[in-house]
Design a protein around this motif. Structure first.
Motif, short mmCIF file in Angstrom:
data_model
loop_
_atom_site.label_atom_id
_atom_site.label_comp_id
_atom_site.label_asym_id
_atom_site.label_seq_id
_atom_site.Cartn_x
_atom_site.Cartn_y
_atom_site.Cartn_z
N THR A 97 -11.02 -8.48 -2.20
CA THR A 97 -10.62 -7.52 -1.18
C THR A 97 -9.11 -7.48 -0.97
O THR A 97 -8.59 -6.53 -0.42
CB THR A 97 -11.28 -7.84 0.17
N SER A 98 -8.41 -8.53 -1.39
CA SER A 98 -6.98 -8.53 -1.15
C SER A 98 -6.20 -7.96 -2.34
O SER A 98 -4.98 -7.94 -2.32
CB SER A 98 -6.49 -9.94 -0.84
N LEU A 99 -6.91 -7.50 -3.36
CA LEU A 99 -6.25 -6.92 -4.53
C LEU A 99 -6.63 -5.45 -4.66
O LEU A 99 -7.72 -5.05 -4.26
CB LEU A 99 -6.68 -7.65 -5.81
N GLU B 213 -1.28 -0.62 -18.90
CA GLU B 213 -1.90 0.46 -19.67
C GLU B 213 -3.39 0.19 -19.89
O GLU B 213 -4.22 1.06 -19.71
CB GLU B 213 -1.19 0.58 -21.02
N LEU B 214 -3.70 -1.05 -20.29
CA LEU B 214 -5.10 -1.37 -20.60
C LEU B 214 -5.96 -1.31 -19.34
O LEU B 214 -7.09 -0.82 -19.37
CB LEU B 214 -5.20 -2.76 -21.24
N ASP C 220 -7.07 8.53 -10.97
CA ASP C 220 -5.90 7.64 -11.05
C ASP C 220 -5.49 7.09 -9.70
O ASP C 220 -5.04 5.96 -9.59
CB ASP C 220 -4.71 8.40 -11.66
N GLU C 221 -5.66 7.90 -8.65
CA GLU C 221 -5.22 7.44 -7.32
C GLU C 221 -6.01 6.20 -6.90
O GLU C 221 -5.50 5.37 -6.15
CB GLU C 221 -5.45 8.52 -6.25
N ALA D 286 -11.57 -1.83 0.36
CA ALA D 286 -12.05 -1.33 1.66
C ALA D 286 -11.84 0.17 1.79
O ALA D 286 -12.44 0.81 2.64
CB ALA D 286 -11.33 -2.06 2.78
N LEU E 148 -12.38 -7.20 -20.39
CA LEU E 148 -12.12 -7.97 -21.60
C LEU E 148 -12.86 -7.41 -22.82
O LEU E 148 -13.03 -8.10 -23.81
CB LEU E 148 -12.53 -9.43 -21.38
#
Lengths: 260, 370
Positions: free
Chosen positions: A95-97, A120-121, A133-134, A141, A159
């Motif tokens: 949640t913090s990322l 890019e990946l 993209d947004e 959240a 991966l």
């Protein structure tokens, strides 16, 4: 390679006096879409956790790509973990990322990439699962349920795994979003040559995507092709696939056709 | 080897080999950098059918081909283009929007100051609202026994009070012993050992016991309140309470506040007792003072108000700690990082408020000449 990608033999899981699995067998071949079905509390998630190595079974063996999980050391386990992607029931995004950072996390841990390649990946994976993209810069959240499922799928694909394990990927989605998700999954499966194991309760999803189904009954698994399992005389299976709900959709449904 | 290259006139033939996977990218990078395309006209790529290539590998190949084309080299494939490349192209084709570069990052002092003031003002209003809401809930709860939730209060009494006794006792004992030891050293030089008793008794009863207890409880229970309510907030349990028609203030805030307001004074009494015991033991060992003498002297040194001056601060401290903890807990939104941040804030602020209140008490008592 002829060996099954996932093989479970004689799995026993017990929590105190409660026995969840008692000698459960399961085999998934490469390229299959394998659906795990069972009543609530029948141990579907526990089975998945056992395959992931999050749950140490009391007895039995889990082999991933022919290698027994309990015989691997730390480094080998890490290597194996890079070959499968998982989505959890609630998405389990960090949640913090942001979404993009969520996708980058496994890449950062397992690959040595330049910042440019990383961006890019990760962006590629975000677009691959059909997120705008947004969404990449947003936090979990701020996403809707459907977007969370897609973001979780993007992280699972980070991966380029050979095997995807999905826990209720379409639960909580409206039928149209669920259908779109299934379609996306089948597209990706074809393009990326994936093997998919999924726990699902969604009959539509099963008929649209799976070519083999395993039903957990009485702590064991009965698995068969989709046609075979629907013809199985066991009362629970009959009720599940031929209950009122199933019949209502059944007339206009064709059996899925796969390239495998 | 990931690339086998051969120069043929102005054509560079490159055959892909090995595995082109994400984990191979650093090695692939160095190999690609080693290939010179200067004065080459054509780059012909061969991809064997059995080549293992994932999307990361395909992306790297595409990047290379793009940079080659930009350098004026025409790219062609002998045989089929791998399917992964097509997938990359169709995915990346979507319009490219560069994220970031919003006006936010620019230096705009006035805007920033304005935002800061607004934010502070807003959080002040929110805090005021919280206080008002809690007060009203408290008044409403007073009308019926059921709304005070005795079961819940008992649980918090147990968790914040009873289970804190060992650590509070230990710290009260140690701190008193340390202070008494230092005091004893200096007092002995003047032959005024007996005043050690005065010092211990008054400082423990008036200040030390209650202050130490409050600080320990702020660290223990203030953080627990914030973390528990914050996790419930993240898990949408607080929303569920709202939806069921239960006021979260009534079931989450009030029992904790009441529980702590009861528990903290009791803990302070325990700290008083243990602290005085520690002082008495130290005097006995270090100054050879009989315990009876300590008791007598302690009796003489304190005024009738000394004990109560200390104890009456405890409920106020408890109120500050419980309100800060629950308030910060209810502020948690969206992410687990917020949970950690607000739990920290809760502890730091409640300790600060406790010390501030203690200073105000000191001034008030001084003015009242107590």
């Amino acid at each position: 390679m002829s060996e099954p990608i996932v093989e479970v033999r004689g799995l026993v899981n017990r929590f105190g006096a409660q026995i969840v699995h008692d000698g459960l067998d399961m085999t998934v071949e490469r390229g299959e879409v394998f659906g795990i079905v069972g009543g609530s509390g029948s141990g579907k998630s526990v089975l998945l956790r056992s395959i992931l190595g999050l749950q140490r079974p009391q007895a039995g063996e889990v082999r991933l790509q022919g290698r027994a999980l309990n015989q691997l050391n730390e480094a080998e386990l890490r290597q194996i973990k890079a070959t499968y992607g998982v989505t959890f029931q609630q998405g389990a995004l960090f949640t913090s990322l942001t979404v993009l950072q969520n996708v980058q996390l496994p890449m950062l841990e397992h690959l040595r990439l330049s910042p440019h390649a990383l961006d890019e990946l990760a962006m590629l994976k975000v677009r691959l699962v059909g997120l705008p993209d947004e969404a990449a810069g947003k936090y979990p959240a701020q996403l809707s349920g459907g977007m969370i499922k897609r973001a979780a799928l993007a992280r699972a694909l980070a991966l380029d795994p050979a095997l995807l394990m999905l826990d209720e990927p379409t639960a909580g989605l409206d039928p149209i979003s669920a259908a779109a998700f299934d379609e996306l999954l089948m597209d990706l499966r074809k393009q990326l040559d994936l093997t998919v194991i999924m726990i699902t309760h969604d009959l539509d999803t099963i008929f649209r995507t799976c070519n083999r189904v395993g039903v957990i009954i009485d702590r064991k698994m009965t698995s068969d092709t989709l046609e075979g399992i629907t013809a199985n005389p066991h009362p629970w299976i009959q009720a599940y696939f031929h209950g009122e709900r199933a019949l209502r959709f059944g007339q206009d449904r064709e059996s899925p056709s796969h390239g495998t | 080897m990931y690339l086998n290259t051969r120069r043929d006139g102005d054509t560079v033939e490159a055959e892909l080999a090995g595995t082109w996977r994400g984990s191979d990218l650093p090695a692939i990078d160095t190999e690609i950098e080693g290939i010179s395309l200067s004065d080459a006209g054509t780059l012909r790529i061969t991809v064997p059918d059995e080549l293992e290539m994932d999307l990361a590998g395909a992306w790297r190949l595409r990047e290379w081909l793009k940079s080659a084309e930009k350098a004026g080299v025409s790219v062609e494939f002998s045989g089929n283009e791998p399917g992964q490349l097509a997938l990359i192209d169709s995915t990346i084709e979507h319009k490219r929007t560069t994220p970031g570069s919003s006006s936010e990052s620019e230096f705009q002092p006035v805007t920033r100051l304005g935002r800061l003031v607004l934010r502070r003002w807003n959080s002040f209003l929110v805090a005021l609202h919280f206080l008002g809401h809690t007060t009203i809930t408290w008044l409403r709860a007073c009308t019926s026994w059921h709304r005070i939730r005795p079961t819940s209060i008992t649980r918090h009494l147990y968790e914040t009070g009873l289970t804190a006794i060992p650590i509070v006792s230990l710290i009260a004992f140690l701190i008193t012993v340390i202070i008494a030891y230092i005091a004893a050293q200096y007092m002995r030089e003047y032959g005024a050992e007996i005043y050690v008793v005065d010092l211990i008794t008054i400082s423990v009863l008036r200040e030390l016991a209650v202050l130490l207890t409050a600080i320990i409880v702020a660290g223990r229970s203030g953080s627990a309140f914030a973390a528990e309510i914050g996790a419930m907030k993240l898990n949408e349990e607080v929303d569920a309470l709202h939806a069921i028609g239960v006021d979260p203030h009534e079931v989450l805030v009030l029992p904790r506040v009441i529980g702590l307001v009861i528990a903290l004074p009791l803990l302070a009494v325990v700290a008083d007792l243990v602290g005085l015991t520690g002082g008495a033991l130290l005097c006995h060992w270090l100054l050879d003072m009989p315990l009876v003498l300590f008791l007598e002297r302690a009796q003489d040194s304190i005024a009738s108000t000394t004990f109560w001056v200390g104890i009456m601060k405890a409920p106020v401290f408890a109120l500050l700690i419980a309100l800060t903890g629950t308030y910060r807990g209810l502020q948690v939104r969206d992410s687990s990082r917020e949970l950690g941040r607000l739990t920290t804030t809760a502890v730091v602020q409640s300790i600060f408020l406790v010390l501030l209140a203690d200073a105000l008490f000191a001034v008030a008592f001084w003015l009242l000449d107590i």
